[in-house]
Design a protein around this motif. Structure first.
Motif, PDB file in Angstrom:
ATOM      1  N   GLY A   1       0.767  -1.237   0.000  1.00  0.00           N
ATOM      2  CA  GLY A   1       0.000   0.000   0.000  1.00  0.00           C
ATOM      3  C   GLY A   1       0.792   1.279   0.000  1.00  0.00           C
ATOM      4  N   TYR A   2       2.121   1.227  -0.085  1.00  0.00           N
ATOM      5  CA  TYR A   2       2.925   2.451  -0.068  1.00  0.00           C
ATOM      6  C   TYR A   2       2.742   3.225  -1.368  1.00  0.00           C
ATOM      7  CZ  TYR A   2       5.285   0.598   4.049  1.00  0.00           C
ATOM      8  OH  TYR A   2       5.556   0.112   5.304  1.00  0.00           O
TER       9      TYR A   2
ATOM     10  N   ALA B   1       9.718  10.269   4.684  1.00  0.00           N
ATOM     11  CA  ALA B   1       8.301  10.533   4.922  1.00  0.00           C
ATOM     12  C   ALA B   1       7.536   9.553   4.043  1.00  0.00           C
ATOM     13  CB  ALA B   1       7.949  11.971   4.545  1.00  0.00           C
ATOM     14  N   ALA B   2       6.774   8.655   4.666  1.00  0.00           N
ATOM     15  CA  ALA B   2       6.098   7.590   3.924  1.00  0.00           C
ATOM     16  C   ALA B   2       4.602   7.623   4.192  1.00  0.00           C
ATOM     17  CB  ALA B   2       6.662   6.227   4.319  1.00  0.00           C
ATOM     18  N   SER B   3       3.841   7.165   3.204  1.00  0.00           N
ATOM     19  CA  SER B   3       2.396   7.037   3.357  1.00  0.00           C
ATOM     20  C   SER B   3       1.962   5.724   2.744  1.00  0.00           C
ATOM     21  CB  SER B   3       1.675   8.205   2.681  1.00  0.00           C
ATOM     22  OG  SER B   3       0.271   8.063   2.818  1.00  0.00           O
ATOM     23  N   ALA B   4       0.974   5.101   3.367  1.00  0.00           N
ATOM     24  CA  ALA B   4       0.467   3.824   2.864  1.00  0.00           C
ATOM     25  C   ALA B   4      -1.022   3.719   3.140  1.00  0.00           C
ATOM     26  CB  ALA B   4       1.209   2.646   3.504  1.00  0.00           C
ATOM     27  N   VAL B   5      -1.709   3.000   2.259  1.00  0.00           N
ATOM     28  CA  VAL B   5      -3.141   2.740   2.400  1.00  0.00           C
ATOM     29  C   VAL B   5      -3.361   1.238   2.487  1.00  0.00           C
ATOM     30  CG1 VAL B   5      -5.416   2.961   1.349  1.00  0.00           C
ATOM     31  CG2 VAL B   5      -3.753   4.799   1.090  1.00  0.00           C
TER      32      VAL B   5
ATOM     33  N   HIS C   1      12.640   0.228   9.595  1.00  0.00           N
ATOM     34  CA  HIS C   1      12.027   0.846  10.768  1.00  0.00           C
ATOM     35  C   HIS C   1      10.693   1.505  10.408  1.00  0.00           C
ATOM     36  CE1 HIS C   1      12.052   2.250  14.848  1.00  0.00           C
ATOM     37  NE2 HIS C   1      11.974   3.512  14.483  1.00  0.00           N
ATOM     38  N   VAL C   2      10.653   2.191   9.274  1.00  0.00           N
ATOM     39  CA  VAL C   2       9.400   2.784   8.815  1.00  0.00           C
ATOM     40  C   VAL C   2       8.351   1.699   8.602  1.00  0.00           C
ATOM     41  CG1 VAL C   2       8.273   3.962   6.885  1.00  0.00           C
ATOM     42  CG2 VAL C   2      10.430   4.843   7.782  1.00  0.00           C
ATOM     43  N   ALA C   3       8.760   0.606   7.950  1.00  0.00           N
ATOM     44  CA  ALA C   3       7.824  -0.487   7.686  1.00  0.00           C
ATOM     45  C   ALA C   3       7.293  -1.091   8.982  1.00  0.00           C
ATOM     46  CB  ALA C   3       8.496  -1.556   6.832  1.00  0.00           C
ATOM     47  N   ALA C   4       8.176  -1.233   9.986  1.00  0.00           N
ATOM     48  CA  ALA C   4       7.737  -1.807  11.258  1.00  0.00           C
ATOM     49  C   ALA C   4       6.759  -0.880  11.973  1.00  0.00           C
ATOM     50  CB  ALA C   4       8.956  -2.087  12.140  1.00  0.00           C
ATOM     51  N   LEU C   5       7.039   0.418  11.952  1.00  0.00           N
ATOM     52  CA  LEU C   5       6.118   1.380  12.551  1.00  0.00           C
ATOM     53  C   LEU C   5       4.783   1.382  11.816  1.00  0.00           C
ATOM     54  CD1 LEU C   5       8.481   4.422  13.248  1.00  0.00           C
ATOM     55  CD2 LEU C   5       7.288   3.053  14.963  1.00  0.00           C
TER      56      LEU C   5
END
Length: 473
Positions: A222-223, A239-243, A265-269
Motif C-alpha cells: 500500500g505504499y 516521509a512515507a504514506s500507505a493505504v 524501521h518505517v515499515a515496522a512502525l
C-alpha cells in the motif's frame, strides 16, 4: 585579495554550521551529530490527524531532501491558481546547473518542462531541478525560500525554516517530524490531483530510466509516497504514506543509520499502526496508542525525551555503513548482517550556508536569529553530561547486547523493559551496563551460548535488535 576574502568567508560559514550542529544543548536548535540523537519519528492517521506514536516529534532536525515536499506543495499551489502550467518551459540557470548531486545534470541554458522538472524532483530527488522550479515559480531562491517558510507557518509547522528548495546542507534549514507529518497531510488534503507525483515508481527521460529513491514504493503493502532525504548531518530520512483497507497512515522517520535500516524501521512502525487500526475496528479499546507501540518495542515510556539509539533502528538483516563524519558506534551491529545492504541514496557534500532573502515578519525570534546567521537562544544552554558508569565486572560466559545509548539511565531502563517483555529468555541472566567511551551498552550477561542465541532469535522475531557477544579472553 578578493579570493582570500571569499575563502575566509566560506570557512567562517562552515565554522558556523559545525558550531550549530555540535554544540551541546538541553533543547538543541538542530539534532546533534555523533549519536542517534538525530532520531525522531511520528505515525499519524492521515484522515483524522490523530498521532498514534511519537518520539522526539517536536525536536528540531535537518529535513534534507524531504524539503522538496514543500517545493512541490508550492508548485501545486501555483498550478491550481493558474500562475504556472505543466507545459511551461524552464531554462536552467547557472545556479541551478551548479547544484551538487543528486541531480539531473542539465547544463545552464538547457530547457525542460515544468512537468518533467517536477518528476525529476520527486523521483530522482534532483537538486538542480528543485532549484529550477523555485526560480520559475518564485523568481529566485531567496524569494521562494521565504514563501516556503511563510507557508509552513500558515500550515502550523512551528519548528520549520527553509532557506533553499532542495534540502542541501544549511544549518538554518530545520524542521521536525511532526511538522513534516502536517505537510504530508496538507499535500493530500489540498492537492490530491497532484499527489501521484510523489508515488511514481519510475520515470523515463532522455533515454534514461530513473527509479524512485523511496524503496518502499516497490514493496507493495500500500505504499504510495512521499519522499526520502539524506545529508551527513541528518542521517537517512523518510516521509512515507500507505493505504491498507480504508485507512491511510503517514510515518515520518528521521536520522536512520542507512537506507535499509530506515526503511525497515518505517515499515515496522507502519505495520504496527495498521495493526492498531485493525484492533480498533474489532472493537478493542485502545485509549493510549503510544502504549500500543511501546509494548511492541518502540520507545521508552520511562524516558520519553532521552537521547536513544533505538534497538529497532538498526535492522538485523542489513549491514550498517560507516558514518564517516561522526564516529561509528553503529558498526558494532555489522556482524549481524546476512545480506549486503542496498546501495545507499546519493550522499550530498556539505557546503557553506547562504543567507535567505526577505524574511516573513511573523517568524519566532529564535528562528529569525538562526536565519540571520546567529545562534538560537537554546544553543547557548549547556547540558550537564551524563555520569560515566563504572564498567561492570565481567561475569563470564556469553552475553546478549540489546542496545547502546548515550545516557546510562536510558540504558538501564531499556534493560528493564526488555527483561519485562522477555522474562523467559533472561530469567537467569544478569543485567549489565558497560561504559565504552561514552556509549552505555545494555547487556544480559552470564548466559550459555545456546541460551544467548535462543534469546536473540526471540528478540529478532519481535523486531528488537540484539547481538550475541562471545566470552572475552
Amino acid at each position: 585579495m578578493l579570493t582570500i576574502a571569499l575563502i575566509r568567508r566560506g570557512l567562517l560559514s562552515l565554522a558556523l554550521i559545525a558550531g550549530l550542529a555540535f554544540t551541546p544543548a538541553s533543547t538543541p536548535p538542530v539534532a546533534q551529530s555523533g549519536d542517534n540523537s538525530r532520531y525522531a519519528a511520528i505515525v499519524v492517521d492521515a484522515e483524522t490527524g490523530e498521532v498514534l506514536f511519537a518520539r522526539n516529534a517536536d525536536a528540531r532536525r535537518y529535513p534534507a531532501s524531504i524539503t522538496k515536499l514543500m517545493t512541490l506543495y508550492l508548485t501545486f499551489e501555483s498550478l491550481s491558481k493558474g500562475d504556472v502550467k505543466l507545459t511551461d518551459t524552464l531554462t536552467i540557470s547557472i545556479r541551478a546547473a551548479s547544484e551538487p548531486p543528486s541531480k539531473l545534470g542539465l547544463a545552464a541554458g538547457q530547457t525542460i518542462s515544468l512537468d518533467n522538472a517536477m518528476r525529476a524532483t520527486a523521483v530522482r530527488s534532483a537538486n538542480d531541478m528543485a532549484m529550477a522550479i523555485a526560480e520559475h515559480v518564485g523568481g529566485s531562491n531567496d524569494r521562494f525560500a521565504a514563501r516556503m517558510t511563510q507557508k509552513a507557518r500558515e500550515l502550523g509547522m512551528t519548528q520549520t525554516v527553509y532557506v533553499n528548495p532542495n534540502g542541501l546542507p544549511d544549518s538554518r534549514q530545520i524542521t521536525s517530524a511532526r511538522d513534516l507529518s502536517i505537510l504530508a497531510r496538507a499535500i493530500m488534503r489540498d492537492y490530491p490531483q497532484y499527489y501521484a507525483y510523489l508515488g511514481q515508481h519510475d520515470w523515463a527521460y532522455n533515454g534514461r530510466d530513473y527509479r524512485n529513491t523511496n524503496g518502499l514504493l516497490h514493496t507493495g503493502n500500500g505504499y504510495d509516497g512521499l519522499k526520502t532525504g539524506y545529508i551527513n548531518a541528518s542521517g537517512f530520512n523518510l516521509a512515507a504514506s500507505a493505504v491498507r483497507g480504508d485507512k491511510r497512515l503517514i510515518t515520518i522517520v528521521l536520522g536512520g543509520r542507512s537506507t535499509a535500516s530506515r526503511n525497515a524501521h518505517v515499515a515496522a512502525l507502519m505495520d504496527t499502526g495498521f495493526e492498531l487500526e485493525r484492533a480498533r475496528d474489532r472493537g478493542q479499546s485502545i485509549p493510549i496508542t503510544q502504549a500500543f507501540f511501546e509494548q511492541r518495542g518502540f520507545g521508552l515510556s520511562s524516558s520519553p525525551a532521552g537521547e536513544v539509539q533505538f534497538a529497532s533502528i538498526t535492522s538485523s538483516g542489513a549491514a550498517v555503513p560507516s558514518n564517516e563524519a561522526n564516529g561509528d558506534e553503529g558498526t558494532a551491529y555489522a556482524a549481524l548482517a546476512r545480506t549486503p545492504a542496498p546501495r545507499p541514496e546519493p550522499r550530498t557534500p556539505a557546503r557553506p550556508a547562504t543567507r535567505s532573502g526577505q524574511l516573513p515578519a511573523d517568524l519566532p525570534a529564535d528562528v529569525t536569529a538562526i536565519l540571520n546567521g546567529g545562534r538560537s537562544p537554546a544553543a547557548t544552554t549547556t547540558r550537564t553530561p551524563a555520569p560515566r558508569a563504572t564498567p561492570s565486572r565481567a561475569s563470564g560466559g556469553w552475553a546478549v547486547q540489546v542496545g547502546a545509548f548515550r545516557d546510562e539511565t536510558v540504558a538501564r531502563n531499556w534493560l528493564t523493559e526488555v527483561q519485562r517483555r522477555f522474562r523467559t529468555q533472561f530469567s537467569s541472566a544478569e543485567r549489565t551496563v558497560v561504559d565504552a567511551e561514552g556509549w552505555f551498552r545494555s547487556r544480559f550477561t552470564g548466559m550459555t551460548e545456546q541460551s544467548a542465541q535462543a534469546a536473540c532469535e526471540a528478540l529478532a522475531a519481535r523486531s528488537v535488535t540484539c547481538m550475541v557477544v562471545r566470552p572475552q579472553g
